[in-house]
Structures are given as structure tokens and as C-alpha cells.
Design a protein around this motif. Sequence first.
Motif, PDB file in Angstrom:
ATOM      1  N   VAL A 139       0.828  -1.212   0.000  1.00 16.93           N
ATOM      2  CA  VAL A 139       0.000   0.000   0.000  1.00 16.93           C
ATOM      3  C   VAL A 139       0.859   1.257   0.000  1.00 16.93           C
ATOM      4  CG1 VAL A 139      -0.292   0.406   2.504  1.00 16.93           C
ATOM      5  CG2 VAL A 139      -2.165   0.924   0.935  1.00 16.93           C
ATOM      6  N   ARG A 179      -6.066  -0.905   1.470  1.00 19.46           N
ATOM      7  CA  ARG A 179      -6.506  -0.278   2.727  1.00 19.46           C
ATOM      8  C   ARG A 179      -7.667  -1.076   3.332  1.00 19.46           C
ATOM      9  NH1 ARG A 179      -5.757   4.507  -0.337  1.00 19.46           N
ATOM     10  NH2 ARG A 179      -8.009   4.756  -0.627  1.00 19.46           N
ATOM     11  N   ARG A 195       0.289   8.118   1.824  1.00 16.68           N
ATOM     12  CA  ARG A 195      -0.345   6.801   1.735  1.00 16.68           C
ATOM     13  C   ARG A 195      -0.436   6.151   3.117  1.00 16.68           C
ATOM     14  NH1 ARG A 195       3.691   5.673  -3.049  1.00 16.68           N
ATOM     15  NH2 ARG A 195       2.610   6.750  -4.744  1.00 16.68           N
ATOM     16  N   CYS A 250      -4.012   5.296   5.019  1.00 19.50           N
ATOM     17  CA  CYS A 250      -4.316   3.928   5.416  1.00 19.50           C
ATOM     18  C   CYS A 250      -4.619   3.854   6.913  1.00 19.50           C
ATOM     19  CB  CYS A 250      -3.159   3.008   5.057  1.00 19.50           C
ATOM     20  SG  CYS A 250      -3.581   1.253   5.147  1.00 19.50           S
TER      21      CYS A 250
END
Length: 336
Positions: free
Chosen positions: A153, A166, A194, A198
Motif C-alpha cells: 500500500v 486499505r 499513503r 491507510c
Amino acid sequence: MLIGEAARRSGVSARMLRHYESLGLVRPSGRTGSGYREYSGRDIQRVFHVESLRSLGLSLREIGRALDDPGCTPSALVDDLVSRTREHIAAQRALLARLRRIDAADPAGWDDVLQVVALLQALESKSPDTRQRAVLACVDRAAAPVAALVEAVLGETDPNVAGALRWALARSPDRGPELLAEALSAPAAAVRERAVRCLAELPGDAAAAQLRVALASPDTVVRGHAALALGARGAAEAVPTLVDMIVAGRNDTDAADALAVLASDTATADRIARGLVDHLARHGTDAPARGRLTQALADIPGARAQRALVALARDADRAVALTAAYLLRRRAARRC
């Protein structure tokens, strides 16, 4: 000396000496009357040269070229060897990382191991569809490698795959929040964003604790995502950051919505109103910021917000005054 003595002195087995001879690397200087191989001191030195070059990782073919081909320069051969060695080290590091991910998944049997390996291979695919399908499928498995999902991710650029990752992490226990928190200080801004996005979608106290830490990040994007997530969870410590976002015009509508949610608590509502009013006084010449701050008072209940709107309805900035007057009428209509 015969081959047995040559093997003893050189430390190379007689079998390997015969192999070297078959390749033309080390040829014994002579033969005895009975036809036995006879090695000279020079031959033994040649064996030492071969073994030294082997220790550097050269193949036997490359060693033959290095020793016999005048056109084979050491620099070119060593440069090529350095490049190959780096590739080998990178491959070994990748293998070690993969093994650690499998170990972290604590597989119960070989079927689990094979499932994890299949997921890791799919996550490396160039096809976003392949990556997304693999992620969605892994949630139903007992052994989902959280570390691998986190790494994926943090590097994922496709929005659909990132959303799936996620979602998968939100349904995976263990070290997700801890691993994502480590990325909040990553050198790359995209990786930091990111990570916090998440974290914002992970349930539980562990994720909330890391989001609170993120409120102190020097990265305004990280702080903003953390504040929005915490605001949605009812965490009043997000208020200052949310107010700052409104002043800066950065996700100001979402920030105002988060403040409205937090304002359901009377004490927090008064704190929010005080923060908005203080910033209105500080930004007396910043018309856009004052307009956003005035609008943010719309859904903040309480006497402090009401008094602020009454005063703003007489503001010298006509746009601010009109906005405040409209909001006062709307508030009055709600009470009726």
C-alpha cells in the motif's frame, strides 16, 4: 610431483585437478615413464591462481580467459563481477524479505505458505487488476501477511488497488498500525500520505494512537488526514489542526464538517467557536480566510458562536457580513 602430492600441496582434490586439466586450465608439465601426471612448481602456482580467481566468484570459463587471453583486462572483468554481485545481493535481500513475510504470517501448513507466496507474486504483477484481485481474495485466508500488505500500500499508485489494500488492512489484525506509523517519517511525501490515509481507515485504539502522534508531524498533509480521521472519531485534540486547515483553505469543507461532528459536545463546541473567533481576529485582512472561518461557524452550536455571528453580520467586509447574516437567519429558522 605426482597428482597426489600436487593435491596435498595445493589443497585441491585430485578429482578437481583432473577436471581443471580437461578444461585446459591447469595442464601438468609432463608425464612419468609410466604415464602418470607430473606437476611442476609452476603448475602448482597456476592452481593457486585458479583458486584465487574462483574465490572472487569468477566462473571457470572466465578464469581461463583471465589467465590466457591477453585481451581480457582485469578492470572489465572485475566491473562485470561487481555488477553481477550487486544483482545477486539484491535478489538475496528480496528472497530474505519474502521469507520474513511468510514467517510473519505464521502459516499453519504448506497450503498457507503457498497461498502467501501466490499473493506476494501477484502483488508484484504489472497488472492493477491482478494485484487488486489478489488483495481482495487474501482477506478470507487465515494467513494474510500484514507486512506485505503494508509494503504494497505504501508503494501503490493505482487508486483502486490502493483502496483494496486499505480495505484488506482494515480487516487484518496485528502490526498494521505500527508498520504504517514507521512510514509517517519516510523521505517521500507520497509514501507519508499513503501511510496516514491507510491509518485513517484502520479501526481500533492502536490506529487512533498513531493518528494522534501524526498530528505533530511537520508534514501538513499528514496532519490534515490525521485530524480529519480523528475528528470523525470524536477526538477533540484534532480541533486546532482542523481550524488551521480552514484558515489555509486546505480541505476546508471536510475540516468544517469534522468540526460540526465534534461540536455535538457542548464543551468542545465552545472550544471550536473560540478557535474560529480567535483566527477571525488574527486574519483581519485575509478576506478569503475570514470568509471560510465565518462559514465554519454555521453548524457550531452555543452562545459563543451565536455572538460571533451577530458581530460578523456588521463586519466591514460585505461578503463576511452577508454570510453571517444568512447563517443567523438559518439558525433562527432551526429554533422555530
